[in-house]
Design an enzyme around this catalytic site. Sequence first.
Site, PDB file in Angstrom:
ATOM      1  CG  HIS A  51      -1.991  -0.993   1.219  1.00  0.00           C
ATOM      2  ND1 HIS A  51      -1.777  -2.295   1.619  1.00  0.00           N
ATOM      3  CD2 HIS A  51      -3.300  -0.919   0.857  1.00  0.00           C
ATOM      4  CE1 HIS A  51      -2.904  -2.980   1.497  1.00  0.00           C
ATOM      5  NE2 HIS A  51      -3.844  -2.168   1.046  1.00  0.00           N
ATOM      6  CG  ASP A  57      -4.235  -5.670  -3.671  1.00  0.00           C
ATOM      7  OD1 ASP A  57      -5.292  -5.108  -3.337  1.00  0.00           O
ATOM      8  OD2 ASP A  57      -3.413  -6.119  -2.845  1.00  0.00           O
TER       9      ASP A  57
END
Length: 515
Positions: A185, A259
Site C-alpha cells: 500500500h 489488487d
Amino acid sequence: MPVAQKVGQLFMAGFDGSEPTDGVLELIREYNLGNIIYFARNITSPTQVATLSAELQSEATAVGAGLPLFVATDQEGGVVSRLNWGTQLPSQMLIGACDDDVMARRAGATVGRELRSLGINLNLAPVLDVNNNPDNPVIGVRSFGEDPERVATLGTAMAQGLQSVGVTACGKHFPGHGDTAVDSHLDLPVVAHERSRLERIEFAPFKAAIQSGIDAIMTTHVAFPAITGSKELPATMSSAVQTALLRKQLGFDGVLVTDCLEMDAIAEGVGPAEGAVRAIEAGCDIITVSHTLERQRAAIEAVLSAVRSGRLTEERIDRSLYRIRRCKQRRLGESETVEVPEWRRCATASKQLAAEIADCGITLVRDDSETLPFDTSRPLHVVSFAGTRGSPAEDERYDPEVVSTALREVGFEVTTQIITGDDPISIEAKNEQMIAVSYDARATESRAEALQSLSQHHDQLAVLAVRNPYDLSICPDTVTFLTTYDYSPGAIQAAAKTLAGNVEPTGTLPVTVPE
C-alpha cells in the site's frame, strides 16, 4: 456488446458512502461497470447493505448486457473484516492455530452465507500468503501461518466452503506477499528468493487452490526478480507471472483480479491508468480501482484507448470477459436475491462458529509459573496498550478497553490502565493479579520497552497478545504468554474465558517467533 461495455465489465470500482453515488451510477450506466467493492465506509447495518446491493444490481441489470454485478468485499476475518457488527469470524491465523480443515471449510461456508444474504457474492479471501517474515506489516495474522502445507490445506478448505454456498472465493496475493517487510500500500516490496524456494513455499498454497477449483485469484504488487528479472516490475503487470506462470505453468483459467491500482506500489509508479493497461496485457481480468472516480474513469478510458490504437486487441478483452461471464453464470445466475431475514439466521451461526474457532485456537504459548487461570475472587489489573491499524488494508477499530469489558463479563473485578504513546508506566500493586494486553508491541520501541519493564517488575504478570504473536520475542522467558491473534469479539471472549479458567487453551502456534 459495444467495446466500451466490454471494457467496463473488466473493472471493479469502490465509492464513498452508504448509498450509491452519482459517480458509481455513471460508471454503471456509461461503461456497464461489472464489479463493485465495499469497504467499511459503505457499511452501516445489514438492512442498509442489503438495500445498497439491491439498488446497484438493479442499475446494472437495466443497462448494457444486463449482467449482474460482482459485489465484493474483504471479509477475511479478524483484523480485516468490513462487516463489523459482531458476527465476524476470528483471523485466519487463529484458524491456523486450530489446524482443522473441516473447521476452515465451515468458516468459509458460514461467512459466505452471511455475505450472500446481503447481496455480496465475491469474497476477496482466503489469504493464501505464507507469513514467514515476523516483520511483515501487512499480512501477519491475516495468514494461516508459516507452513505452506498448512496454509494450502486450510486456504483450500475455506475457499471450498465459500463456493459451496454460491459465493466466489478469491485467493490472494499471488505469487505471495508473506515474506515482505514492506507494505505494498505504501511502496513496492521485493521478494528476492530464487525460483526453487518460491516454488516450494510461496506458490504451494496457490497451486493447491487452483487444483481444487478456486474461482478467482488476486495479484500482488510485489516484485519477484527471480521470475521477471526486475526489482522494479510489480507482479501485477508481469506476463511472466500472470500468463507464463499462473495461466500456463499452474493451469489457472479462472478470474484473475488485481489488487487496487491506487496502492502506492502502482500509483507512485506508472499510475492506475497505465497500470490498468499493463495488467490486462499481463493477463489480468478484473482491474480494481477502489477509491477515486477520476482515476476510475481515467483507467477505463486508458484501456479503451489501448483497444482503439491496437495496443490491446478486442480479442484480448473478450478472453477476460468470457472468464468473468462464465464465473458469474456459475455463481450468480440471472439475478441476485437479497434477504435480510436470512441474514439474521446467518448472524447467529456466525457468532456460534466464531466462539468455537476461538475456543479451539486460543494459544497458551508459555505458563511455566502456572500463573493462569487467574482467581476471579481477586482483583485483576489490566494494562492495555493503545494500538493503531498495522496497514491501510485494515480498519481503525481497536479499542484498548475491549479485554477489560470481557473480563468483567466473566466475573472479574477489573481496574484498567491504558498506555498511549510514550506514557511512563507506574504501577505500585506488585502483588496484584495483572495482565498486559499487547497490540503489536514488537513493532514499536516505546511499547516494547514498556512491556519489558512490566515483565521484569511484576511476578504475577501474564501477557495477552491481541494482534501479532511475535510480541512473545520481547518478553522475558519467565512471563506467561497467551495470544488470540486478533481482537474480534469471539477471540476476546475466548481470552476472558481462558483467563478465568473456563476454557482450556488448545491452539498451537502456527508461526515461529524469533528469539
